[in-house]
Design an enzyme around this catalytic site. Structure first.
Site, PDB file in Angstrom:
ATOM      1  N   HIS A 103      -0.324  13.227   6.367  1.00 40.70           N
ATOM      2  CA  HIS A 103      -0.651  13.696   5.021  1.00 40.70           C
ATOM      3  C   HIS A 103      -1.309  15.070   5.181  1.00 40.70           C
ATOM      4  O   HIS A 103      -2.015  15.307   6.163  1.00 40.70           O
ATOM      5  CB  HIS A 103      -1.707  12.838   4.323  1.00 40.70           C
ATOM      6  CG  HIS A 103      -1.346  11.416   4.061  1.00 40.70           C
ATOM      7  ND1 HIS A 103      -1.487  10.438   4.997  1.00 40.70           N
ATOM      8  CD2 HIS A 103      -0.902  10.799   2.942  1.00 40.70           C
ATOM      9  CE1 HIS A 103      -1.131   9.272   4.468  1.00 40.70           C
ATOM     10  NE2 HIS A 103      -0.771   9.457   3.232  1.00 40.70           N
ATOM     11  N   ASP A 106      -4.822  14.768   6.267  1.00 39.67           N
ATOM     12  CA  ASP A 106      -5.084  14.277   7.632  1.00 39.67           C
ATOM     13  C   ASP A 106      -5.227  15.457   8.574  1.00 39.67           C
ATOM     14  O   ASP A 106      -6.003  15.436   9.513  1.00 39.67           O
ATOM     15  CB  ASP A 106      -3.907  13.445   8.170  1.00 39.67           C
ATOM     16  CG  ASP A 106      -3.586  12.257   7.312  1.00 39.67           C
ATOM     17  OD1 ASP A 106      -4.508  11.718   6.687  1.00 39.67           O
ATOM     18  OD2 ASP A 106      -2.403  11.878   7.275  1.00 39.67           O
ATOM     19  N   GLU A 234       8.024   5.417  -1.351  1.00 36.03           N
ATOM     20  CA  GLU A 234       7.574   4.260  -0.556  1.00 36.03           C
ATOM     21  C   GLU A 234       7.102   3.153  -1.498  1.00 36.03           C
ATOM     22  O   GLU A 234       6.017   3.250  -2.076  1.00 36.03           O
ATOM     23  CB  GLU A 234       6.449   4.692   0.391  1.00 36.03           C
ATOM     24  CG  GLU A 234       6.025   3.570   1.316  1.00 36.03           C
ATOM     25  CD  GLU A 234       5.009   4.020   2.351  1.00 36.03           C
ATOM     26  OE1 GLU A 234       5.127   5.161   2.867  1.00 36.03           O
ATOM     27  OE2 GLU A 234       4.096   3.228   2.651  1.00 36.03           O
ATOM     28  N   GLU A 270       7.938  -0.339   3.854  1.00 39.98           N
ATOM     29  CA  GLU A 270       6.848  -0.780   4.743  1.00 39.98           C
ATOM     30  C   GLU A 270       6.811  -2.307   4.785  1.00 39.98           C
ATOM     31  O   GLU A 270       6.810  -2.974   3.743  1.00 39.98           O
ATOM     32  CB  GLU A 270       5.517  -0.203   4.234  1.00 39.98           C
ATOM     33  CG  GLU A 270       4.347  -0.656   5.081  1.00 39.98           C
ATOM     34  CD  GLU A 270       3.132   0.238   4.921  1.00 39.98           C
ATOM     35  OE1 GLU A 270       3.286   1.463   4.764  1.00 39.98           O
ATOM     36  OE2 GLU A 270       2.016  -0.313   4.970  1.00 39.98           O
ATOM     37  N   HIS A 273       4.086  -3.930   2.765  1.00 41.96           N
ATOM     38  CA  HIS A 273       4.285  -3.768   1.324  1.00 41.96           C
ATOM     39  C   HIS A 273       5.324  -4.775   0.820  1.00 41.96           C
ATOM     40  O   HIS A 273       5.203  -5.298  -0.291  1.00 41.96           O
ATOM     41  CB  HIS A 273       4.756  -2.349   0.990  1.00 41.96           C
ATOM     42  CG  HIS A 273       3.750  -1.285   1.315  1.00 41.96           C
ATOM     43  ND1 HIS A 273       3.996   0.051   1.104  1.00 41.96           N
ATOM     44  CD2 HIS A 273       2.504  -1.346   1.841  1.00 41.96           C
ATOM     45  CE1 HIS A 273       2.945   0.765   1.483  1.00 41.96           C
ATOM     46  NE2 HIS A 273       2.032  -0.070   1.941  1.00 41.96           N
ATOM     47  N   ASP A 298       8.124   2.085   7.482  1.00 44.87           N
ATOM     48  CA  ASP A 298       6.754   2.046   7.986  1.00 44.87           C
ATOM     49  C   ASP A 298       6.580   0.671   8.617  1.00 44.87           C
ATOM     50  O   ASP A 298       6.542  -0.357   7.919  1.00 44.87           O
ATOM     51  CB  ASP A 298       5.735   2.260   6.855  1.00 44.87           C
ATOM     52  CG  ASP A 298       5.447   3.742   6.628  1.00 44.87           C
ATOM     53  OD1 ASP A 298       6.109   4.579   7.281  1.00 44.87           O
ATOM     54  OD2 ASP A 298       4.560   4.056   5.821  1.00 44.87           O
ATOM     55  N   ASP A 309      -3.117  -5.922   2.535  1.00 47.90           N
ATOM     56  CA  ASP A 309      -2.398  -4.869   3.250  1.00 47.90           C
ATOM     57  C   ASP A 309      -3.196  -4.555   4.519  1.00 47.90           C
ATOM     58  O   ASP A 309      -3.903  -3.564   4.587  1.00 47.90           O
ATOM     59  CB  ASP A 309      -2.297  -3.633   2.343  1.00 47.90           C
ATOM     60  CG  ASP A 309      -1.374  -2.581   2.918  1.00 47.90           C
ATOM     61  OD1 ASP A 309      -0.581  -2.907   3.814  1.00 47.90           O
ATOM     62  OD2 ASP A 309      -1.445  -1.433   2.456  1.00 47.90           O
ATOM     63  N   ASP A 311      -2.096  -3.850   7.507  1.00 54.34           N
ATOM     64  CA  ASP A 311      -1.507  -2.791   8.345  1.00 54.34           C
ATOM     65  C   ASP A 311      -1.626  -3.077   9.837  1.00 54.34           C
ATOM     66  O   ASP A 311      -1.950  -2.174  10.629  1.00 54.34           O
ATOM     67  CB  ASP A 311      -2.177  -1.437   8.055  1.00 54.34           C
ATOM     68  CG  ASP A 311      -1.758  -0.840   6.716  1.00 54.34           C
ATOM     69  OD1 ASP A 311      -0.633  -1.109   6.266  1.00 54.34           O
ATOM     70  OD2 ASP A 311      -2.571  -0.093   6.127  1.00 54.34           O
ATOM     71  N   ASP A 341       2.722   2.791  10.644  1.00 54.77           N
ATOM     72  CA  ASP A 341       1.663   2.908   9.624  1.00 54.77           C
ATOM     73  C   ASP A 341       0.720   1.729   9.869  1.00 54.77           C
ATOM     74  O   ASP A 341       0.707   0.756   9.110  1.00 54.77           O
ATOM     75  CB  ASP A 341       2.297   2.884   8.227  1.00 54.77           C
ATOM     76  CG  ASP A 341       1.310   3.312   7.156  1.00 54.77           C
ATOM     77  OD1 ASP A 341       0.120   3.435   7.476  1.00 54.77           O
ATOM     78  OD2 ASP A 341       1.731   3.516   6.001  1.00 54.77           O
TER      79      ASP A 341
HETATM   80  C1  XUL Z   1      -0.458   2.974   1.991  1.00 50.77           C
HETATM   81  C2  XUL Z   1       0.614   3.603   2.776  1.00 50.77           C
HETATM   82  C3  XUL Z   1       0.517   5.073   2.968  1.00 50.77           C
HETATM   83  C4  XUL Z   1       1.830   5.784   2.925  1.00 50.77           C
HETATM   84  C5  XUL Z   1       1.712   7.293   2.997  1.00 50.77           C
HETATM   85  O1  XUL Z   1      -0.357   1.602   1.865  1.00 50.77           O
HETATM   86  O2  XUL Z   1       1.474   2.947   3.282  1.00 50.77           O
HETATM   87  O3  XUL Z   1      -0.107   5.265   4.197  1.00 50.77           O
HETATM   88  O4  XUL Z   1       2.649   5.388   3.979  1.00 50.77           O
HETATM   89  O5  XUL Z   1       0.958   7.816   1.969  1.00 50.77           O
HETATM   90 CO    CO Z   2       3.078   3.386   4.504  1.00 47.50          CO
END
Ligand code: XUL
Ligand code: CO
Length: 443
Positions: A103, A106, A234, A270, A273, A298, A309, A311, A341
């Site tokens: 991003h 970042d 996304e 993702e 997600h 992702d 979430d 991750d 991610d």
């Molecule tokens: C949030 C997510 C973000 C996007 C990029 O859940 O997945 O990190 O991948 O903004």
């Molecule tokens: Co993501």
């Protein structure tokens, strides 16, 4: 190369099944040919800047636990960003995966004005370009953080205040151009706050129109600067907002088609997600591949017990083999790839833990790729699908599709022939056994 990760002095290499415990790839062998391409080119692995370098391990109940000195309070923001960039590129190069993702925020700290923010980003992007030349690491995608700052609390493109829309437009213009400058293969828009907290204050149709207008402007700018990469949305159903408009692949596709944007955007799916939306990862990928909107992944996983979430780093070959089966069936990645991610757990506080986490996830994907190749070569799943729909290629299927066929004509046909279709087994358990047979046959 700097030596922030001096616990891992050498780049991680493929060692096959030899030895145990050390940092080495057991399955990921970049040059190995799988389904007609080098493994590295099939998987197109990327490390993300945000969770790995821009998050200190805090959660809603506690402070950061990781050793990330550039995130310490009181640091000069530009100096800290340079140190972070050094450590990030050292990590990318030592891990040996070909891509990274970022991003805008970042990489570079925001300045007091948009112009100062852009100057910061330009400086860090120039330096990233040099580091990419030195290390050979490439950019899978860039994106803009349109969710962290308080101005975006009520959304970016979908904000009731048009000034916020314009601020977001400025930020995306700069992030898209930075991505272009770094040769990015894709540009991602994750609508973290493009949703609502309460329907009591929300005009759903107006917010949808605003979002479509924003995406139209982004696609226009992409064309005007000559960026040839893919634009990706996304999907995510909620978190941080109660309801997010890009709920899942089906919602995104419906939205894109309604606003005439389906040729401009694909999806970045993702894993975590997908499960938050009540789907499997497999479902979301199969949906996108079959509908022609599959772009990138992702790669992560949630925790089946808490449903958040979380991750986490992916570690299920069984889950990912089916994901990769669909990707290979669709012809493999073009611009997309697998971006991690993923977040370490808060107690994984050694610097080397970041390597262990990625190495395990890379090997999981590599093994899943081998299983997917074997599932394709075996042909049982594709054969079963073909056989199941074969009658649609026969005379009746063709007749149904002819434009001059109408409902009454089909009703007459059914009555004339006393039509009573014979139910056919879907053979689910047989097919599940076949997937296991192929999976278990892999060493
Ligand atoms: C949030 C997510 C973000 C996007 C990029 O859940 O997945 O990190 O991948 O903004
Ligand atoms: Co993501």
């Amino acid at each position: 190369m700097t030596d922030f990760f001096d616990d891992v002095p050498e780049p991680v290499r493929f060692a096959g099944g030899e030895g145990s415990g050390g940092l080495a790839y057991r399955v990921y062998d970049p040059d190995r040919l799988v389904a007609g391409k080098r493994m590295e080119d099939q998987l197109r692995l990327a490390v993300c800047y945000w969770h790995s370098f821009n998050w200190g391990g805090s959660d809603v109940f506690g402070a950061g636990t990781f050793d990330r000195p550039w995130l310490d309070a009181g640091r000069d923001p530009m100096e800290a960003a340079l140190e972070k960039q050094d450590a990030a590129f050292e990590f990318f190069a030592k891990l040996g995966t070909p891509f990274f993702c970022f991003h805008d925020l970042d990489m570079a700290p925001p300045g007091a004005t948009l112009r100062k923010s852009k100057a910061n980003l330009d400086r860090l992007v120039d330096r990233a370009a040099q580091k990419m030349d030195e290390t050979g690491v490439r950019l899978l995608w860039g994106t803009a953080n349109l969710f962290a700052h308080p101005r975006y609390a009520a959304g970016a493109a979908t904000n009731p205040d048009p000034e916020v829309f314009v601020h977001a437009a400025a930020q995306v213009r700069d992030a898209l151009e930075a991505t272009y400058r770094l040769g990015g293969a894709n540009y991602v828009l994750w609508g973290g706050r493009e949703g609502y907290e309460t329907l009591l204050n929300t005009r759903l149709r107006q917010e949808a129109d605003q979002l479509a207008r924003f995406l139209e402007l982004v696609a226009g700018h992409k064309r005007s600067i000559g960026f040839a990469g893919t634009l990706l949305l996304e999907p995510k159903p909620q978190e941080p907002t109660k309801h997010q408009y890009d709920y899942d692949c089906a919602a995104v596709l419906g939205f894109l088609e309604r606003y005439g944007l389906a040729d401009e955007f694909k999806v970045n799916i993702e894993g975590n997600h997908a499960t938050l939306a009540g789907h499997s990862f497999h479902h979301e990928v199969a949906y996108a591949v079959d509908h022609g909107i599959f772009g990138s992944i992702d790669a992560n996983r949630g925790d089946p017990q808490n449903g958040w979430d979380t991750d986490q780093f992916p570690n299920s070959v069984e889950e990912l083999s089916l994901v990769l089966f669909e990707i290979l069936r669709g012809g493999g990645f073009t611009d997309g790839g697998f971006n991690f991610d993923t977040k370490l757990r808060r107690q994984s506080m050694d610097r080397a833990d970041l390597f262990h986490a990625h190495v395990g996830a890379v090997d999981t994907l590599a093994q899943a790729l081998l299983v997917a190749e074997a599932l394709i070569a075996d042909g049982t799943l594709s054969g079963a699908r073909d056989a199941r729909y074969a009658a649609w290629d026969g005379p009746l299927g063709q007749r149904i599709r002819q434009p001059d066929t109408d409902l009454a004509g089909l009703a007459d046909l059914a009555a004339r022939t006393d039509l009573e279709p014979t139910p056919v087994s879907g053979r689910q358990e047989l097919l599940e056994n076949e997937v296991n047979r192929v999976t278990w046959s892999m060493t």
